[in-house]
Write an enzyme that holds these catalytic residues in place. Sequence first.
Site, PDB file in Angstrom:
ATOM      1  N   HIS A 193      15.847   6.185  29.816  1.00  0.00           N
ATOM      2  CA  HIS A 193      16.280   7.032  30.934  1.00  0.00           C
ATOM      3  C   HIS A 193      17.440   6.383  31.686  1.00  0.00           C
ATOM      4  CE1 HIS A 193      15.498   9.904  34.336  1.00  0.00           C
ATOM      5  NE2 HIS A 193      16.034   8.911  35.026  1.00  0.00           N
ATOM      6  N   GLU A 194      17.258   5.131  32.079  1.00  0.00           N
ATOM      7  CA  GLU A 194      18.302   4.458  32.852  1.00  0.00           C
ATOM      8  C   GLU A 194      19.556   4.215  32.011  1.00  0.00           C
ATOM      9  OE1 GLU A 194      17.959   4.521  35.894  1.00  0.00           O
ATOM     10  OE2 GLU A 194      15.778   4.816  36.013  1.00  0.00           O
TER      11      GLU A 194
ATOM     12  N   HIS B 221      21.785   7.151  32.301  1.00  0.00           N
ATOM     13  CA  HIS B 221      22.638   7.018  33.497  1.00  0.00           C
ATOM     14  C   HIS B 221      23.792   6.060  33.215  1.00  0.00           C
ATOM     15  CE1 HIS B 221      20.312   9.311  36.369  1.00  0.00           C
ATOM     16  NE2 HIS B 221      19.230   8.558  36.241  1.00  0.00           N
TER      17      HIS B 221
ATOM     18  N   GLU C 282      21.395  13.032  36.496  1.00  0.00           N
ATOM     19  CA  GLU C 282      20.033  13.097  35.962  1.00  0.00           C
ATOM     20  C   GLU C 282      19.992  13.846  34.631  1.00  0.00           C
ATOM     21  OE1 GLU C 282      17.376  11.531  36.826  1.00  0.00           O
ATOM     22  OE2 GLU C 282      18.311  10.608  38.563  1.00  0.00           O
TER      23      GLU C 282
END
Length: 515
Positions: free
Chosen positions: A272-273, A276, A302
């Site tokens: 997830h990160e 980003h 997001e």
Amino acid sequence: MTRNTEISLRGVYDSLVARLQEVHYLNSVMGILHWDQEVIMPPGGGDSRAHQLSTLAGLSHDKFTAPEIGEWLTQLESAPESEFNDVERCNIRETRREYDREVKVPRQLVQELAEMGSRGHHIWVKAREDNDFASFAPFLEKMVELKKQWAHHIDPNRPAYDVNIDVFEQGFTMERIDPVFERLKAELVPLIAAIKDSDYKPDTSFLQGHFPLAEQKALGQHVIRDMGFNFDNGRVDVSVHPFCGGGDCTDVRITTRYREDNFIESLYAAIHETGHALYEQGRMQDQKALPVSEALTTGVHESQSLFWERMIAQQQAFAQRYCSLFAETFPEAFRNVDAHKAYEGINTCQPSFIRVEADEVTYPMHVILRYEIEKGLFDGSMQVQDLPRIWNDKMEAYLGIRPPTDREGVLQDVHWSGGAFGYFPSYTLGAMMACQFYKALEREMPDIRDHIASGNFKVIKEWLNRNVHSKGKLYDTDTLLKQVTGEPFNPSPFIAYLQAKYTAIYRLADQQAGR
């Protein structure tokens, strides 16, 4: 326009750029300090860090709201359309938008918010550790009041919560979000109930056991390197709450957290990160210190993390790619586990107390709960001291579970300690955008699943770099979505995706037919 006027306008633009770069690098220093605060700063440094951030926030505010900025903008905005290219006009437009907002806020309030945000982090950490909402409540009351004051300075004629939302999600308001979230509740609450009542449950036994931290770390770094994370311009660390931060696109810092009984949480937090981080590393390098290069909105940001975490890493092709590596890393747990079994286990739907551990079906309900509470805090219909009860009641209504402690309920998120009200909607808005982006990718590359199964993530990263990351703030959200996907923001593909995927995993159609 005379030659002298042309030179003058160009000089004014260059002066604006030089000032914006100064402000950017001040803010970059604050980004590093925030990262340090959450990753390696000793507990005793909290008071000094609060003063450091307050001082830097004041300096940044002074430089950005100086009268000459307004004068430069007025001159530049009077120039003919042909005087500046699209990138330069975007820098002027976005500076005007931010300047008009910041110049209305007193310096003292800016500093107080920065100092409160730094102190609030430590108050929240201790309250969470101690399961003591009462110790956090006075701070939260004060922060809500300050953010109401902040919003009133910016636009006294708009609801304070809308002004806060606009920081993260330009173009979205309560009026636009409310019907989307009401539709989600109407569609997802019955789906969650049907999944709960299903006779078929995916096997998740292989996801339980002992997973050594060193192996988890190595696995995570392997996967995010495959995704294209550039370790020359980034690093991975550990924090209480996973995040992506750092200085700018040349220094992107992500964190995860580890549990020895659950490797999926740390792995998917890292994925997830990294989503980003790839957005940050894919920004316009030659404009990196200027507004045009910045991420469009928090929701679009997001969408990139959830694109990788949900649309890519939670599909069966990803399990096909990595099932053997999982088995090699954790041989005891993954004995006799094939890709399909891994896919179903990773995608199990089970209501849980913690938002960051929630599956993609129940996750939106966590967001809607927080959104409704923030609305209540800002319109006065909810009081801070009542939040534990309100939170637990909503959890029971939406997910059928009731948190046994505030640590697992109202105290679980870091956002309110920093005054980030209006942020939570972006998670679910981003999930919807991610689905739109993936459908567009699928149309453009019908063999995308084959690329994923073979580990060819380069084509995905390059597609995102080209269509999203490098566009910065050139367009508004709906325009960007329309350019890439053919339509503006639309929740329908997301709802259809969840219903189709989980109807298949939980054999809902077969069971309904048998009744």
